[in-house]
Design a protein around this motif. Structure first.
Motif, PDB file in Angstrom:
ATOM      1  N   SER A 186       0.479  -0.842   0.082  1.00  0.00           N
ATOM      2  CA  SER A 186       0.176   0.112   0.245  1.00  0.00           C
ATOM      3  C   SER A 186       0.816   0.995   0.146  1.00  0.00           C
ATOM      4  CB  SER A 186      -0.823   0.034   0.893  1.00  0.00           C
ATOM      5  OG  SER A 186      -0.097   0.067   2.271  1.00  0.00           O
ATOM      6  N   LYS A 187       1.886   0.954   0.356  1.00  0.00           N
ATOM      7  CA  LYS A 187       3.374   2.164   0.394  1.00  0.00           C
ATOM      8  C   LYS A 187       4.334   2.146   0.084  1.00  0.00           C
ATOM      9  CE  LYS A 187       2.213   5.719   3.598  1.00  0.00           C
ATOM     10  NZ  LYS A 187       1.483   6.308   4.699  1.00  0.00           N
ATOM     11  N   ILE A 188       5.290   2.764  -0.762  1.00  0.00           N
ATOM     12  CA  ILE A 188       6.778   2.570  -0.374  1.00  0.00           C
ATOM     13  C   ILE A 188       7.020   3.608  -0.830  1.00  0.00           C
ATOM     14  CG2 ILE A 188       8.536   1.931  -2.586  1.00  0.00           C
ATOM     15  CD1 ILE A 188       6.607  -0.210  -2.827  1.00  0.00           C
ATOM     16  N   THR A 189       8.415   4.139  -0.182  1.00  0.00           N
ATOM     17  CA  THR A 189       8.257   6.120   0.207  1.00  0.00           C
ATOM     18  C   THR A 189      10.056   5.695   0.666  1.00  0.00           C
ATOM     19  OG1 THR A 189       8.119   5.798   2.717  1.00  0.00           O
ATOM     20  CG2 THR A 189       6.454   7.053   1.517  1.00  0.00           C
TER      21      THR A 189
ATOM     22  N   ALA B  95       5.087  -0.036   3.135  1.00  0.00           N
ATOM     23  CA  ALA B  95       3.787  -0.905   4.245  1.00  0.00           C
ATOM     24  C   ALA B  95       2.625  -1.807   3.419  1.00  0.00           C
ATOM     25  CB  ALA B  95       3.513   0.628   4.482  1.00  0.00           C
ATOM     26  N   ILE B  96       2.703  -2.793   4.355  1.00  0.00           N
ATOM     27  CA  ILE B  96       1.488  -3.919   3.145  1.00  0.00           C
ATOM     28  C   ILE B  96       0.706  -3.650   3.942  1.00  0.00           C
ATOM     29  CG2 ILE B  96       1.216  -6.033   2.570  1.00  0.00           C
ATOM     30  CD1 ILE B  96       4.150  -7.103   2.839  1.00  0.00           C
TER      31      ILE B  96
ATOM     32  N   THR C 203       1.552  -3.722   8.039  1.00  0.00           N
ATOM     33  CA  THR C 203       2.903  -3.486   8.465  1.00  0.00           C
ATOM     34  C   THR C 203       3.815  -2.384   7.330  1.00  0.00           C
ATOM     35  OG1 THR C 203       3.690  -5.615   7.184  1.00  0.00           O
ATOM     36  CG2 THR C 203       2.365  -6.059   9.386  1.00  0.00           C
ATOM     37  N   GLN C 204       4.216  -2.348   8.265  1.00  0.00           N
ATOM     38  CA  GLN C 204       5.821  -1.408   8.028  1.00  0.00           C
ATOM     39  C   GLN C 204       6.600  -1.589   7.084  1.00  0.00           C
ATOM     40  OE1 GLN C 204       3.830   2.714   7.354  1.00  0.00           O
ATOM     41  NE2 GLN C 204       4.373   2.795   9.924  1.00  0.00           N
ATOM     42  N   TYR C 205       7.740  -2.161   7.068  1.00  0.00           N
ATOM     43  CA  TYR C 205       8.896  -2.535   7.226  1.00  0.00           C
ATOM     44  C   TYR C 205       9.931  -0.821   6.500  1.00  0.00           C
ATOM     45  CZ  TYR C 205       6.058  -6.242   6.834  1.00  0.00           C
ATOM     46  OH  TYR C 205       5.644  -7.040   6.875  1.00  0.00           O
ATOM     47  N   ALA C 206      11.623  -0.789   7.877  1.00  0.00           N
ATOM     48  CA  ALA C 206      11.431   0.705   6.742  1.00  0.00           C
ATOM     49  C   ALA C 206      13.442   0.392   6.746  1.00  0.00           C
ATOM     50  CB  ALA C 206      11.484   1.871   7.840  1.00  0.00           C
TER      51      ALA C 206
END
Length: 291
Positions: free
Chosen positions: A177-180, A191-192, A200-203
């Motif tokens: 849902s998000k790639i930044t 973000a998934i 969930t977010q992986y940074a």
């Protein structure tokens, strides 16, 4: 179709006569349109002239009943056309249709069961990294001393030290849902969304292996660990968000990794840290009063 055309022509004629009130002159104009072609050529249901009918209709006395009759004729005509356009099915065709419906029902049941199984994977439940040597939990969820500016701040996830390039795994089925990429905070982040309940977010990543809108499965490699953004060393920053309620301690969602064996110190959640801080504030106020 022909009946509707006739009615429209009658309505047009009535409007002209109502405006100019010269039926003889109007009929002569229509008659002049026939020309010599009226007396030659094929005549059939597909080649007909309506001028005669229109002239006859103009000379009839109008009443309300005739208008109502025409209004009724339209739906009746359409109903008859529709009724005769439906072909009667043979018993064999009916049986085939029943079997097709049964097959569709079985297929729908299989899809429904598959969806139920898939929904069980919508809750994050596995460790976000492939196990490697040198892996270590370096920062808990909750308040901590910021490693860069030294201030006490809320840490929204958990950090694991890991060599750059360590595969990062989706912890549940979902959709990207998000790639930044923000050098001042998360660095490279993915973000998934897992259904409509969790995200969930992986940074702090070094590479991203998925695209926006891509459907991912639990355990699929989605990125590589790195040192991007606001970071002091190679690691993965991992967050779990309950949609509509906020962030949760990711430790409670990881079911395949026993933290107590490697980290015997009890992990304090944000709520416990907040409660402790409030108690400390009360104590400080009481000390100030005593002084």
């Amino acid at each position: 179709r022909r009946a509707l055309i006739e009615i429209h022509e009658y309505q047009a004629d009535e409007a002209v006569l109502r405006r100019y009130n010269d039926p003889e002159g109007y009929q002569e104009i229509l008659f002049s349109q026939l020309g010599t072609a009226t007396y030659s050529g094929w005549v059939s249901h597909f080649n007909f002239s309506m001028i005669k009918k229109r002239i006859v209709m103009m000379n009839k006395k109008k009443n309300k009943h005739s208008v109502i009759a025409y209004l009724i004729a339209i739906p009746v005509t359409l109903s008859i056309v529709f009724a005769f356009s439906n072909q009667e099915k043979t018993p064999f065709e009916n049986e085939r249709n029943v079997l097709a419906i049964a097959d569709d029902s079985v297929a729908a049941l299989k899809v429904s069961n598959a969806e139920k199984e898939l929904k069980q994977d919508f809750t994050p439940s596995i460790f976000p990294l492939e196990y490697t040597e040198g892996l270590k939990l370096t920062s808990h969820y909750g308040y901590r001393k910021d490693p860069i500016d030294g201030e006490r701040k809320l840490h929204l996830g958990i950090d694991f030290r890991a060599p750059i390039g360590t595969p990062v795994l989706a912890t549940a089925d979902g959709i990207v849902s998000k790639i930044t990429n923000n050098p001042e905070s998360y660095g490279k982040r993915v973000a998934i969304d897992h259904g409509d309940k969790y995200r969930t977010q992986y940074a702090q990543l070094s590479a991203i292996d998925v695209e926006m809108g891509e459907i991912v499965k639990k355990g699929q490699v989605i990125a590589k660990t790195g040192n991007s953004g606001r970071s002091t060393g190679p690691h993965i920053h991992y967050e779990v968000i309950e949609i509509g309620k906020g962030r949760k301690d990711p430790i409670h969602f990881i079911k395949d990794y026993r933290f107590e064996e490697r980290h015997p110190t009890p992990l304090k959640s944000y709520a416990k840290n907040k409660e402790k801080m409030e108690k400390e504030k009360v104590k400080d106020k009481n000390k100030d009063k005593d002084k």
